[in-house]
Design an enzyme around this catalytic site. Structure first.
Site, PDB file in Angstrom:
ATOM      1  N   GLY B  47      57.789  93.838 -16.132  1.00  0.00           N
ATOM      2  CA  GLY B  47      57.481  92.429 -16.361  1.00  0.00           C
ATOM      3  C   GLY B  47      57.541  91.637 -15.072  1.00  0.00           C
ATOM      4  O   GLY B  47      57.175  90.471 -15.030  1.00  0.00           O
ATOM      5  N   GLN B  48      58.017  92.296 -14.006  1.00  0.00           N
ATOM      6  CA  GLN B  48      58.186  91.605 -12.723  1.00  0.00           C
ATOM      7  C   GLN B  48      56.867  91.433 -11.978  1.00  0.00           C
ATOM      8  O   GLN B  48      56.791  90.672 -11.021  1.00  0.00           O
ATOM      9  CB  GLN B  48      59.208  92.364 -11.857  1.00  0.00           C
ATOM     10  CG  GLN B  48      58.667  93.556 -11.034  1.00  0.00           C
ATOM     11  CD  GLN B  48      58.499  94.841 -11.820  1.00  0.00           C
ATOM     12  OE1 GLN B  48      57.952  94.836 -12.911  1.00  0.00           O
ATOM     13  NE2 GLN B  48      58.925  95.958 -11.253  1.00  0.00           N
ATOM     14  N   GLY B  49      55.830  92.193 -12.399  1.00  0.00           N
ATOM     15  CA  GLY B  49      54.533  92.073 -11.737  1.00  0.00           C
ATOM     16  C   GLY B  49      54.207  93.222 -10.813  1.00  0.00           C
ATOM     17  O   GLY B  49      53.265  93.143 -10.020  1.00  0.00           O
ATOM     18  N   ALA B  87      67.000  96.791  -7.786  1.00  0.00           N
ATOM     19  CA  ALA B  87      67.418  96.501  -6.417  1.00  0.00           C
ATOM     20  C   ALA B  87      66.335  95.751  -5.635  1.00  0.00           C
ATOM     21  O   ALA B  87      66.303  95.806  -4.406  1.00  0.00           O
ATOM     22  CB  ALA B  87      67.847  97.776  -5.685  1.00  0.00           C
ATOM     23  N   SER B  88      65.450  95.073  -6.352  1.00  0.00           N
ATOM     24  CA  SER B  88      64.360  94.294  -5.727  1.00  0.00           C
ATOM     25  C   SER B  88      63.583  95.142  -4.723  1.00  0.00           C
ATOM     26  O   SER B  88      63.142  94.659  -3.692  1.00  0.00           O
ATOM     27  CB  SER B  88      64.912  93.036  -5.044  1.00  0.00           C
ATOM     28  OG  SER B  88      65.669  92.281  -5.959  1.00  0.00           O
ATOM     29  N   GLN B  90      60.831  97.506  -5.381  1.00  0.00           N
ATOM     30  CA  GLN B  90      59.494  98.076  -5.603  1.00  0.00           C
ATOM     31  C   GLN B  90      58.438  97.493  -4.666  1.00  0.00           C
ATOM     32  O   GLN B  90      57.647  98.230  -4.088  1.00  0.00           O
ATOM     33  CB  GLN B  90      59.072  97.969  -7.079  1.00  0.00           C
ATOM     34  CG  GLN B  90      59.781  98.953  -8.009  1.00  0.00           C
ATOM     35  CD  GLN B  90      59.492 100.429  -7.710  1.00  0.00           C
ATOM     36  OE1 GLN B  90      58.821 100.784  -6.759  1.00  0.00           O
ATOM     37  NE2 GLN B  90      60.053 101.305  -8.523  1.00  0.00           N
ATOM     38  N   GLY B 283      61.276  91.855  -1.288  1.00  0.00           N
ATOM     39  CA  GLY B 283      61.468  91.765  -2.735  1.00  0.00           C
ATOM     40  C   GLY B 283      62.191  90.480  -3.090  1.00  0.00           C
ATOM     41  O   GLY B 283      63.015  89.990  -2.315  1.00  0.00           O
ATOM     42  N   GLY B 285      63.021  89.755  -6.774  1.00  0.00           N
ATOM     43  CA  GLY B 285      63.459  89.778  -8.177  1.00  0.00           C
ATOM     44  C   GLY B 285      64.890  89.322  -8.382  1.00  0.00           C
ATOM     45  O   GLY B 285      65.185  88.561  -9.305  1.00  0.00           O
ATOM     46  N   GLU B 286      65.791  89.785  -7.542  1.00  0.00           N
ATOM     47  CA  GLU B 286      67.190  89.370  -7.652  1.00  0.00           C
ATOM     48  C   GLU B 286      67.512  88.161  -6.769  1.00  0.00           C
ATOM     49  O   GLU B 286      68.250  87.266  -7.200  1.00  0.00           O
ATOM     50  CB  GLU B 286      68.110  90.550  -7.327  1.00  0.00           C
ATOM     51  CG  GLU B 286      68.027  91.627  -8.396  1.00  0.00           C
ATOM     52  CD  GLU B 286      68.533  92.957  -7.930  1.00  0.00           C
ATOM     53  OE1 GLU B 286      67.841  93.593  -7.106  1.00  0.00           O
ATOM     54  OE2 GLU B 286      69.618  93.365  -8.367  1.00  0.00           O
TER      55      GLU B 286
END
Lengths: 421, 326
Positions: B47-49, B87-88, B90, B283, B285-286
């Protein structure tokens, strides 16, 4: 010139998701499919004996899996400290004990009710600091302390002696859930010599490895398919129903599906580590941070999951993004009989800002400095070193970030940054 | 009485598994029979894209649009291991692996084109719009599709990327445990109802370091998501553990923010390319989450003068703190 990078492309998986065409594991059906349901521990710490006789006699029950059916009855991302099904002891409420496979979900539910578990309760420990005491009940064979991370830089004691302002406080964060939208679900079936497991996961290759180890099957006999994933945030790093489903499909030879309710989802996956964080932070008269000492205790519940990595990340990030020449951090993570904690967005780096950012405001007030000015004086800039001695040689736009937020706040908010009622 | 206050929070986040552990992503780039580019990678779209961002990176590297990318990431059977979607890592790790695999494929295409177009060197050759040609003689070009048709065996390259970190020293914790670090700053304005203890976040702003924005819209989505998760963490979420039992195990009692609790979050994307990132990207995400909750806590203090050292700051906890202050 970049052409594709920087473009606001619409997410490629978006149309299928908003029109309902995307397949989540729960959406998968196969002819002749059976249903699985997990029996979980209702006690936080107890020795158990399992009697499935009556449940097995129920019409429509195909098989009930317990620890006896699992070739290598363990799994886990760091240590193999989870049992696939508890054999002698349960360590937290929600631990899986048995997996009923039946012709319908309803029968599987009925069979769960008929499994008899004799719980002989053991004293439990539910507080991380109590769990560190030598006389605390042991969750596993070894002691409850899993890991102690130490960060040492300079000399905090002499720095505290010459401080103009010191802030000393203890902060506490709660255990929280990822609350992803789609509860765990999955379907496993046989395809030639392979077992295929369809499940929403963050890491299909690792799931395959966990299944392989527990079932003593070579990797090429297992295929993990990862259909649409309804959110994860770290909660799908540790496996839940993957091994149960694979084992069921292999032993019965028919497709087996399981879908967790929201309540079961809460019981089944990891949580965010609650932490108790005691901080002492000091600045000199010029408003420069000179020392920080922190003790951080994290509760990983009954299983380690990523405990070591999480508490290490908390320790490394404990200073916040500031240059502090004298630092002493001790971060500890311990077992308790609480639900197990693992990965969750931020992974230890989300808890520590609750402490370090309030420490910053407390010190700024003591020094009669504006909180933004105080941060700008101390924040990482290119060429600075972190408390672990790591050189931040480039791409450190923190001053720009602070300036932009400050500018927007000045233009768009009414309250006065310094004033306290 | 309602009182307003503002607060700020700063945070940083080190990407990846860290501490010298081999943080490896693998990816495969293949020329498909229709001339499109196949990317095979075990990186999960949670879902993060990831699917979108990783395709944009592949498209950039191959000089095509994302419509010309075929992306496969759903099965262990046809994808190499790209590590966990956590872990952000990808965009940074797997983005790099995909970029390297595409660059290898591009080189493979150039060598085939040299042969087919009877050129004498790889110098001055361009790969663009699904064609390979000598820049100074573009009228002689060969399309990806024609190259694909002429192949006797698949043209496919697998590459890997491993993030550079060190294991920290045991006794001192000294070392370079993570890379890259991503920075984030939040500012919020809250309104505290001193009678009910209810905190409303009225306004929020985030300045987010991203290295380089691969997809600004998805970055904004991450910021909204990170803020809402932090809002729940600061003010609402509590499993109410009692002797190891989760008392709040459904959404009627485990309260998370809804759209009605969310202020409009002003997003400021700050670009400062990371040299080891794919096209400079980091990254997020976090990182988008870490600084938001303390900004809310600092704003509560600014509004009513109580320091909330325990979260979540539920109305009863805040009322108790206000009473103690009196």
């Amino acid at each position: 010139m970049l052409k594709q990078v920087g473009k606001a492309e619409i997410r490629v998986d978006g149309p299928a998701k908003v029109t309902g065409r995307a397949s989540y594991p729960q959406d998968l059906y196969m002819a002749g499919m059976l249903y699985g349901k997990t029996l979980r521990s209702s006690k936080p710490h107890a020795e158990i004996t399992i009697d499935t006789t009556e449940a097995e006699g129920l019409k429509g029950v195909i098989k009930i899996l317990t620890f006896k059916d699992v070739p290598h009855n363990h799994y886990g991302v760091l240590f193999k400290d989870h049992e696939v099904f508890c054999s002698k002891k349960v360590r937290s409420i929600g631990d899986p004990i048995a997996f009923v496979i039946a012709t319908s979900e309803k029968i599987a539910h009925m069979a769960i009710e008929k499994i008899k578990i004799d719980y002989r309760e053991l004293p439990g420990v539910f507080d991380a600091i109590e769990a560190m005491q030598s006389d605390a009940p042991k969750i596993h064979d070894k002691g409850n302390l899993i890991y102690h991370y130490k960060l040492r830089r300079g000399n905090v004691e002499s720095a505290f002696d010459r401080a103009a302002a010191v802030a000393e406080n203890t902060y506490r964060t709660s255990m929280v859930d990822h609350a992803f939208l789609q509860p765990e679900a999955g379907l496993a079936y046989l395809e030639g010599s392979q077992v295929v497991v369809c499940v929403a996961t963050q890491y299909p290759h690792f799931d395959r490895q966990e299944i392989s180890e527990a079932l003593a099957l070579p990797l090429d006999r297992i295929k993990v398919i990862n259909p649409a994933v309804g959110g994860a945030f770290g909660g799908r790093e540790d496996i839940t129903l993957q091994i149960h489903l694979a084992l069921a499909a292999i032993l019965i030879g028919r497709p087996v599906k399981a879908v967790y309710s929201r309540e079961e989802s809460f019981a089944a996956h990891s949580k965010r580590h609650p932490m108790v964080m005691t901080y002492k932070t000091a600045a000199d008269a010029e408003g420069k941070l000179i020392a920080m000492e922190a003790s951080i205790v994290g509760d990983t519940g009954a299983y380690a999951s990523w405990a070591i990595n999480v508490i290490r990340k908390a320790g490394v990030h404990a200073t916040g993004p500031y240059v502090i020449p004298n630092v002493k951090v001790d971060s500890y993570v311990v077992y308790t009989n609480n639900p197990f904690a693992g990965a969750m967005r931020g992974f230890g780096a989300t808890q520590v800002p609750i402490a370090h950012e309030q420490q910053m405001d407390i010190l700024a007030e003591k020094l009669r400095l504006d909180p933004i000015e105080f941060r700008l004086k101390n924040c990482f800039k290119p060429g600075d070193r972190t408390a672990t001695g790591q050189l931040l040689h480039h791409s450190v736009p923190l001053v720009e970030c602070i300036d932009k937020v400050s500018e927007w706040m000045n233009q768009n908010t009414g309250a006065d940054g310094g004033a306290i009622e | 009485m309602k009182k307003r206050g503002i607060g700020i929070g700063c945070g940083f986040y080190g990407t990846g598994y860290g501490n010298g552990f081999p943080d490896v992503s693998r990816a495969r780039a293949k020329l498909e029979t229709d001339g499109k580019i196949g990317i095979y990678v075990g990186a999960t779209e949670v879902g993060q894209g990831a699917k979108t961002v990783l395709q944009q990176i592949a498209a950039e590297a191959m000089g095509v649009s994302i419509e010309d990318i075929k992306f496969y990431c759903e099965s262990t059977e046809n994808t190499p291991d790209a590590g966990t979607a956590a872990a952000s890592r990808q965009t940074y790790n797997t983005g790099n692996a995909i970029k390297k695999a595409c660059e290898a494929l591009k080189e493979g295409l150039i060598y085939i084109a040299i042969d087919k177009l009877l050129l004498n060197s790889a110098v001055g050759i361009r790969v663009e719009n699904k064609k390979v040609y000598l820049e100074s003689y573009p009228q002689s070009a060969i399309s990806f599709e024609d190259i694909a048709k002429a192949l006797t065996e698949p043209l496919c390259f697998e590459e890997s990327f491993t993030a550079g970190t060190t294991k920290m020293e045991e006794e001192s914790g000294q070392g370079a445990p993570y890379w890259p670090y991503t920075f984030s700053v939040y500012g919020v304005e809250v309104e505290v109802d001193t009678q009910t203890g209810f905190v409303e976040v009225l306004k929020a702003v985030c300045a987010q370091d991203v290295g380089r924005a691969i997809n600004p819209q998805l970055l904004e989505g991450q910021i909204d998501g990170g803020f809402s998760m932090a809002l729940g963490y600061a003010l609402m979420e509590d499993l109410r553990l009692t002797n190891g039992e989760i008392r709040n195990n459904r959404f009627s009692s485990y309260i998370i923010p809804t759209a009605l609790d969310m202020p409009e979050v002003k997003k400021i994307i700050v670009e400062d390319p990371e040299v080891t990132g794919p096209y400079g990207a980091k990254g997020v995400g976090e990182p988008v989450m870490v600084a938001a909750a303390p900004a809310i806590l600092n704003a509560i203090y600014n509004a009513v003068g109580v320091r909330m050292r325990e979260i979540p700051v539920t109305p009863d906890r805040l009322l108790e703190a206000l009473m103690e202050k009196e």
